[in-house]
Design a protein around this motif. Structure first.
Motif, PDB file in Angstrom:
ATOM      1  N   ASP A   1       0.926  -1.077   0.392  1.00 25.07           N
ATOM      2  CA  ASP A   1      -0.011  -0.056   0.152  1.00 25.07           C
ATOM      3  C   ASP A   1       0.663   0.984  -0.385  1.00 25.07           C
ATOM      4  O   ASP A   1       0.261   2.389   0.376  1.00 25.07           O
ATOM      5  N   GLN A   2       2.609   1.049  -0.205  1.00 23.17           N
ATOM      6  CA  GLN A   2       2.979   2.318   0.302  1.00 23.17           C
ATOM      7  C   GLN A   2       2.788   3.253  -1.042  1.00 23.17           C
ATOM      8  O   GLN A   2       3.071   4.671  -0.898  1.00 23.17           O
ATOM      9  N   ARG A   3       2.255   3.322  -2.328  1.00 16.06           N
ATOM     10  CA  ARG A   3       1.974   3.898  -3.395  1.00 16.06           C
ATOM     11  C   ARG A   3       1.094   3.991  -3.355  1.00 16.06           C
ATOM     12  O   ARG A   3       0.510   5.680  -3.432  1.00 16.06           O
ATOM     13  N   SER A   4      -0.194   3.335  -2.726  1.00 17.85           N
ATOM     14  CA  SER A   4      -1.866   4.048  -2.588  1.00 17.85           C
ATOM     15  C   SER A   4      -1.909   4.701  -1.118  1.00 17.85           C
ATOM     16  O   SER A   4      -2.287   5.499  -0.577  1.00 17.85           O
ATOM     17  N   GLY A   5      -0.974   5.352  -0.682  1.00 23.07           N
ATOM     18  CA  GLY A   5      -1.345   5.271   1.121  1.00 23.07           C
ATOM     19  C   GLY A   5      -1.934   5.033   1.760  1.00 23.07           C
ATOM     20  O   GLY A   5      -2.660   5.271   2.724  1.00 23.07           O
ATOM     21  N   VAL A   6      -3.105   3.857   1.822  1.00 20.71           N
ATOM     22  CA  VAL A   6      -3.999   2.602   2.489  1.00 20.71           C
ATOM     23  C   VAL A   6      -3.237   2.462   3.689  1.00 20.71           C
ATOM     24  O   VAL A   6      -2.201   1.539   4.034  1.00 20.71           O
ATOM     25  N   LYS A   7      -4.166   3.254   5.098  1.00 23.48           N
ATOM     26  CA  LYS A   7      -3.687   2.827   6.510  1.00 23.48           C
ATOM     27  C   LYS A   7      -4.384   1.266   7.037  1.00 23.48           C
ATOM     28  O   LYS A   7      -6.330   1.277   6.352  1.00 23.48           O
ATOM     29  N   THR A   8      -3.861   0.679   7.402  1.00 27.55           N
ATOM     30  CA  THR A   8      -4.339  -0.776   7.831  1.00 27.55           C
ATOM     31  C   THR A   8      -4.090  -0.474   9.874  1.00 27.55           C
ATOM     32  O   THR A   8      -3.037  -0.005   9.946  1.00 27.55           O
ATOM     33  N   THR A   9      -5.135  -0.770  10.456  1.00 24.18           N
ATOM     34  CA  THR A   9      -5.282  -0.865  11.803  1.00 24.18           C
ATOM     35  C   THR A   9      -4.701  -2.302  12.571  1.00 24.18           C
ATOM     36  O   THR A   9      -5.050  -3.113  12.008  1.00 24.18           O
ATOM     37  N   GLY A  10      -4.678  -1.464  13.429  1.00 28.96           N
ATOM     38  CA  GLY A  10      -4.070  -3.086  13.980  1.00 28.96           C
ATOM     39  C   GLY A  10      -3.003  -3.081  14.884  1.00 28.96           C
ATOM     40  O   GLY A  10      -2.707  -2.169  16.168  1.00 28.96           O
ATOM     41  N   ILE A  11      -2.408  -3.958  16.133  1.00 24.85           N
ATOM     42  CA  ILE A  11      -2.158  -3.919  17.158  1.00 24.85           C
ATOM     43  C   ILE A  11      -0.611  -4.456  17.115  1.00 24.85           C
ATOM     44  O   ILE A  11       0.230  -5.800  16.515  1.00 24.85           O
ATOM     45  N   VAL A  12       0.589  -4.048  17.635  1.00 21.49           N
ATOM     46  CA  VAL A  12       2.217  -4.155  17.974  1.00 21.49           C
ATOM     47  C   VAL A  12       2.471  -5.545  18.482  1.00 21.49           C
ATOM     48  O   VAL A  12       1.807  -5.677  19.925  1.00 21.49           O
ATOM     49  N   LYS A  13       2.702  -6.249  17.669  1.00 10.46           N
ATOM     50  CA  LYS A  13       3.138  -7.269  18.007  1.00 10.46           C
ATOM     51  C   LYS A  13       5.248  -7.472  18.191  1.00 10.46           C
ATOM     52  O   LYS A  13       5.286  -7.444  19.271  1.00 10.46           O
ATOM     53  N   ASP A  14       5.660  -7.176  17.452  1.00  9.04           N
ATOM     54  CA  ASP A  14       6.979  -6.797  17.735  1.00  9.04           C
ATOM     55  C   ASP A  14       7.393  -5.575  17.093  1.00  9.04           C
ATOM     56  O   ASP A  14       7.066  -5.402  15.206  1.00  9.04           O
ATOM     57  N   LEU A  15       8.296  -5.541  17.450  1.00  3.52           N
ATOM     58  CA  LEU A  15       9.314  -4.391  16.462  1.00  3.52           C
ATOM     59  C   LEU A  15      10.218  -4.859  15.836  1.00  3.52           C
ATOM     60  O   LEU A  15      11.269  -5.951  16.010  1.00  3.52           O
ATOM     61  N   LEU A  16      10.493  -4.783  14.459  1.00  6.12           N
ATOM     62  CA  LEU A  16      11.085  -4.935  13.436  1.00  6.12           C
ATOM     63  C   LEU A  16      12.615  -4.239  13.000  1.00  6.12           C
ATOM     64  O   LEU A  16      13.803  -4.608  12.586  1.00  6.12           O
ATOM     65  N   THR A  17      12.757  -2.934  13.233  1.00 11.39           N
ATOM     66  CA  THR A  17      13.314  -1.726  12.802  1.00 11.39           C
ATOM     67  C   THR A  17      14.773  -1.602  13.800  1.00 11.39           C
ATOM     68  O   THR A  17      13.893  -1.548  15.368  1.00 11.39           O
ATOM     69  N   LYS A  18      15.224  -1.894  13.695  1.00 14.28           N
ATOM     70  CA  LYS A  18      16.605  -1.729  15.245  1.00 14.28           C
ATOM     71  C   LYS A  18      16.996  -0.415  15.150  1.00 14.28           C
ATOM     72  O   LYS A  18      17.575  -0.143  16.565  1.00 14.28           O
ATOM     73  N   SER A  19      17.120   0.676  14.255  1.00 14.04           N
ATOM     74  CA  SER A  19      17.404   1.869  14.706  1.00 14.04           C
ATOM     75  C   SER A  19      16.192   2.411  15.576  1.00 14.04           C
ATOM     76  O   SER A  19      15.183   2.765  15.419  1.00 14.04           O
ATOM     77  N   PRO A  20      17.431   3.261  16.324  1.00 15.48           N
ATOM     78  CA  PRO A  20      16.173   4.381  16.868  1.00 15.48           C
ATOM     79  C   PRO A  20      15.522   5.376  16.399  1.00 15.48           C
ATOM     80  O   PRO A  20      13.883   5.393  16.857  1.00 15.48           O
TER      81      PRO A  20
END
Length: 66
Positions: free
Chosen positions: A23-42
């Protein structure tokens, strides 16, 4: 409302809006609950990448609950 670019603001259990890879091109948002963080940088300019509880992966654009 935080924008999800700072890793310290994003925690498992928060309700967030994410933009999925497909959905990056369209910008459609999806709502949900965070399970895991995948980005390591701050920080990340496009949002912290997370896995939602339903298994979908996307970058956080809005944090809905704190």
């Amino acid at each position: 409302m935080a924008n999800g670019q700072i890793r310290a603001d994003v925690k498992p259990g928060l309700q967030v809006n994410v933009i999925l890879k497909n959905d990056q091109r369209s910008g459609v948002k999806t709502t949900g609950i965070v399970k895991d963080l995948l980005t390591k940088s701050p920080k990340h300019p496009h949002g912290i990448k997370v896995r939602l509880e339903d298994g979908q992966v996307g970058r956080v654009c809005d944090i809905l609950s704190t």
